[in-house]
Design a protein around this motif. Structure first.
Motif, PDB file in Angstrom:
ATOM      1  N   ALA A  66       0.837  -1.212   0.000  1.00  0.00           N
ATOM      2  CA  ALA A  66       0.000   0.000   0.000  1.00  0.00           C
ATOM      3  C   ALA A  66       0.870   1.261   0.000  1.00  0.00           C
ATOM      4  O   ALA A  66       0.561   2.233  -0.700  1.00  0.00           O
ATOM      5  N   MET A  67       1.953   1.240   0.770  1.00  0.00           N
ATOM      6  CA  MET A  67       2.849   2.394   0.816  1.00  0.00           C
ATOM      7  C   MET A  67       3.525   2.624  -0.535  1.00  0.00           C
ATOM      8  O   MET A  67       3.640   3.766  -0.993  1.00  0.00           O
ATOM      9  N   VAL A  88       9.397  -6.019   8.282  1.00  0.00           N
ATOM     10  CA  VAL A  88       9.061  -6.394   6.899  1.00  0.00           C
ATOM     11  C   VAL A  88       8.871  -5.141   6.049  1.00  0.00           C
ATOM     12  O   VAL A  88       9.410  -5.039   4.938  1.00  0.00           O
ATOM     13  N   VAL A  89       8.130  -4.172   6.569  1.00  0.00           N
ATOM     14  CA  VAL A  89       7.889  -2.924   5.828  1.00  0.00           C
ATOM     15  C   VAL A  89       9.206  -2.199   5.564  1.00  0.00           C
ATOM     16  O   VAL A  89       9.452  -1.729   4.447  1.00  0.00           O
ATOM     17  N   PHE A 115       0.957  11.065   4.370  1.00  0.00           N
ATOM     18  CA  PHE A 115      -0.037  10.065   3.967  1.00  0.00           C
ATOM     19  C   PHE A 115       0.592   8.670   3.959  1.00  0.00           C
ATOM     20  O   PHE A 115      -0.012   7.710   4.433  1.00  0.00           O
ATOM     21  N   ILE A 116       1.817   8.571   3.427  1.00  0.00           N
ATOM     22  CA  ILE A 116       2.526   7.293   3.379  1.00  0.00           C
ATOM     23  C   ILE A 116       2.756   6.773   4.797  1.00  0.00           C
ATOM     24  O   ILE A 116       2.524   5.596   5.087  1.00  0.00           O
ATOM     25  N   TYR A 117       3.192   7.657   5.683  1.00  0.00           N
ATOM     26  CA  TYR A 117       3.430   7.235   7.064  1.00  0.00           C
ATOM     27  C   TYR A 117       2.123   6.955   7.801  1.00  0.00           C
ATOM     28  O   TYR A 117       2.107   6.176   8.758  1.00  0.00           O
ATOM     29  N   VAL A 123       1.615   6.531  -7.010  1.00  0.00           N
ATOM     30  CA  VAL A 123       0.494   7.366  -7.450  1.00  0.00           C
ATOM     31  C   VAL A 123       0.791   8.835  -7.158  1.00  0.00           C
ATOM     32  O   VAL A 123       0.585   9.702  -8.017  1.00  0.00           O
ATOM     33  N   LEU A 124       1.280   9.111  -5.957  1.00  0.00           N
ATOM     34  CA  LEU A 124       1.574  10.507  -5.606  1.00  0.00           C
ATOM     35  C   LEU A 124       2.659  11.104  -6.488  1.00  0.00           C
ATOM     36  O   LEU A 124       2.584  12.277  -6.860  1.00  0.00           O
TER      37      LEU A 124
END
Length: 164
Positions: free
Chosen positions: A16-17, A78-79, A39-41, A23-24
């Motif tokens: 999702a990030m 993991v992220v 938004f990412i955070y 997209v951004l």
């Protein structure tokens, strides 16, 4: 009922990030660093908290801080790993970001009377060599610190003993 593991939540959160970042940057033409990173955070925070809430709902062990932190740790590690790889690929595919940064820095350094043109050029070459490792290190440290803070705070709240 089958539950989703923390590692899988980490993969979903990272995906999702990455999707939001792409997209951004490519669709909405926001800069790669800026206020849009909040938004990412936010997605990152939501992934960690979702993992801890899911663990709280399906827990089979005591609700200790250690168990909650362990669950959150699995997600943010993991992220962080996936985002480090994404950062490398992103900056390799977008060399214009480095070039724009070099132009900006060279313009600033050229105005400095204490720097010769040779020093400005040498500084630019040094930056060119360390830019991607520096961006990967920055991303990794930010994600690790933020992930640890979010996990500590959420684990602290969720592990509190409920008094009747």
């Amino acid at each position: 009922m089958k539950t989703i593991s923390a590692k899988h939540i980490g993969l979903i959160t990272a995906a999702a990030m990455i999707a939001a970042s792409l997209v951004l940057f490519y669709v909405l033409h926001f800069p790669e660093n800026g206020k849009n990173q909040y938004f990412i955070y936010g997605l990152y925070t939501a992934g960690i908290i979702a993992s801890l809430l899911l663990y709280n709902k399906n827990k089979t062990e005591e609700n200790s801080f250690k168990n909650y932190f362990s669950e959150g740790f699995k997600v943010f590690v993991v992220v962080t790993l996936i985002m480090a790889v994404f950062t490398f690929i992103f900056y390799k595919m977008n060399p214009q970001i480095l070039e724009n940064a070099l132009i900006e820095i060279n313009t600033f350094n050229a105005k400095d009377a204490d720097k010769t043109p040779a020093e400005v050029t040498a500084n630019a070459e040094k930056l060119r060599g360390i830019f991607i490792p520096m961006m990967i290190a920055t991303t990794t440290v930010k994600n690790m610190v933020l992930g640890a803070l979010i996990t500590i705070v959420a684990a602290g709240f969720l592990s509190q003993k409920k008094s009747v």
